[in-house]
Enzyme design. Structure first.
Site, PDB file in Angstrom:
ATOM      1  N   ASP A  45      33.953  50.280  43.621  1.00 51.23           N
ATOM      2  CA  ASP A  45      32.390  49.959  43.527  1.00 51.23           C
ATOM      3  C   ASP A  45      31.537  50.718  44.552  1.00 51.23           C
ATOM      4  O   ASP A  45      31.976  51.549  45.347  1.00 51.23           O
ATOM      5  CB  ASP A  45      31.891  48.494  43.708  1.00 51.23           C
ATOM      6  N   ASN A  67      31.975  34.103  48.638  1.00 47.46           N
ATOM      7  CA  ASN A  67      31.563  33.259  47.133  1.00 47.46           C
ATOM      8  C   ASN A  67      32.734  33.493  46.131  1.00 47.46           C
ATOM      9  O   ASN A  67      32.500  33.033  44.906  1.00 47.46           O
ATOM     10  CB  ASN A  67      30.373  33.742  46.628  1.00 47.46           C
ATOM     11  N   HIS A 127      33.725  36.442  45.022  1.00 44.99           N
ATOM     12  CA  HIS A 127      33.847  37.677  44.163  1.00 44.99           C
ATOM     13  C   HIS A 127      34.896  38.748  44.542  1.00 44.99           C
ATOM     14  O   HIS A 127      35.278  38.821  45.764  1.00 44.99           O
ATOM     15  CB  HIS A 127      32.502  38.409  44.442  1.00 44.99           C
ATOM     16  N   GLU A 159      30.115  39.044  40.919  1.00 47.05           N
ATOM     17  CA  GLU A 159      29.572  37.762  41.520  1.00 47.05           C
ATOM     18  C   GLU A 159      29.701  36.460  40.549  1.00 47.05           C
ATOM     19  O   GLU A 159      30.086  36.672  39.098  1.00 47.05           O
ATOM     20  CB  GLU A 159      28.273  37.971  41.712  1.00 47.05           C
TER      21      GLU A 159
END
Length: 251
Positions: free
Chosen positions: A67, A135, A137, A142
């Site tokens: 990313d 979380n 990811h 996400e």
């Protein structure tokens, strides 16, 4: 899925680096999927150390990063392009033209996503390094009701923005979007190497690895992959059961 627990982070980093060195020794033109953030820094340090000792060469290798932030130039110290150059690329012999990251400044983001997907389809990643967000990811995929298979633009969730804020002068400076490899692209890698460190990740590690498979915990989809290696320090793995502690011969 192979899950291994390490007494120290140094041992973990050395073991992970050794997987890359071993791969390149048998396949010099391997395709490496790389990650950023605090988790892989120690691994990259061990890889550079192996390179400096003449134990590995990257001259025929190719890398694809997961990313990149939208809106940050490569020269910005918080861009992932800068991160990779600072921690790895400039210290080894990999040709710059074979190190790929999404272009966060692309004028046409959709075209950039399609371009990156096209490259990922051209050659299969041999080993994909992943960290794990608080979380759940992976990359910047996400939690959501549905997940994208391919490279896409993502709006970063509040928890991710807060976690990334420590790298920026203020919360206002944290990029709100990123271009990320999709979960489908990640799962196409031959081997996936998930590395997680720290007590604050213990709960999400358990949910991702031993909980139900759900898009609300994107990393849980790794349970569907045929060849996943998970490396954890003691703190990150404290809630798991049935984990393997590597013998001294394997460290």
């Amino acid at each position: 899925m192979i899950i291994r627990l390490f007494d120290t982070r140094e041992e973990l980093d050395q073991y992970a680096a050794g997987l890359f060195v071993e791969l390149l020794s048998v396949k010099p033109d391997a395709v490496l999927g790389l990650a950023t953030g605090s988790t892989p820094i120690g691994i990259y340090e061990k890889i550079v150390d192996s390179y400096n000792k003449g134990q590995v060469t990257f001259k025929d290798a190719t890398t694809y990063n997961l990313d990149e932030y939208v809106g940050l130039p490569r020269e910005n110290e918080q861009s992932y392009a800068y991160f990779m150059n600072h921690h790895l690329f400039r210290h080894i012999d990999i040709p710059a033209e074979r190190t790929y990251l999404p272009n966060g400044l692309a004028a046409d983001p959709a075209a950039e996503c399609a371009r990156y997907d096209g490259m990922l389809l051209s050659r299969q990643v041999d080993i994909q390094l992943l960290g794990l967000g608080h979380n759940g990811h992976i990359g910047f995929n996400e939690p959501d009701r549905e997940l994208h298979a391919g490279t896409h633009i993502v709006d970063l969730q509040k928890e991710t923005l807060e976690a990334n804020a420590r790298f920026f002068a203020s919360m206002d400076d944290v990029p709100k979007q990123a271009i990320t490899m999709g979960v489908g692209s990640i799962l196409k890698a031959k081997t996936i190497l998930l590395v997680v460190k720290g007590a604050d990740k213990a709960e999400i590690v358990k949910r991702a690895l031993q909980g139900p498979i759900t898009t609300e915990v994107p990393a849980s989809l790794l349970q569907t992959h045929a060849n996943v290696i998970v490396l954890l320090d003691q703190e990150a793995g404290r809630l798991l059961h049935d984990v393997q502690i590597p013998s001294m011969a394997n460290r």
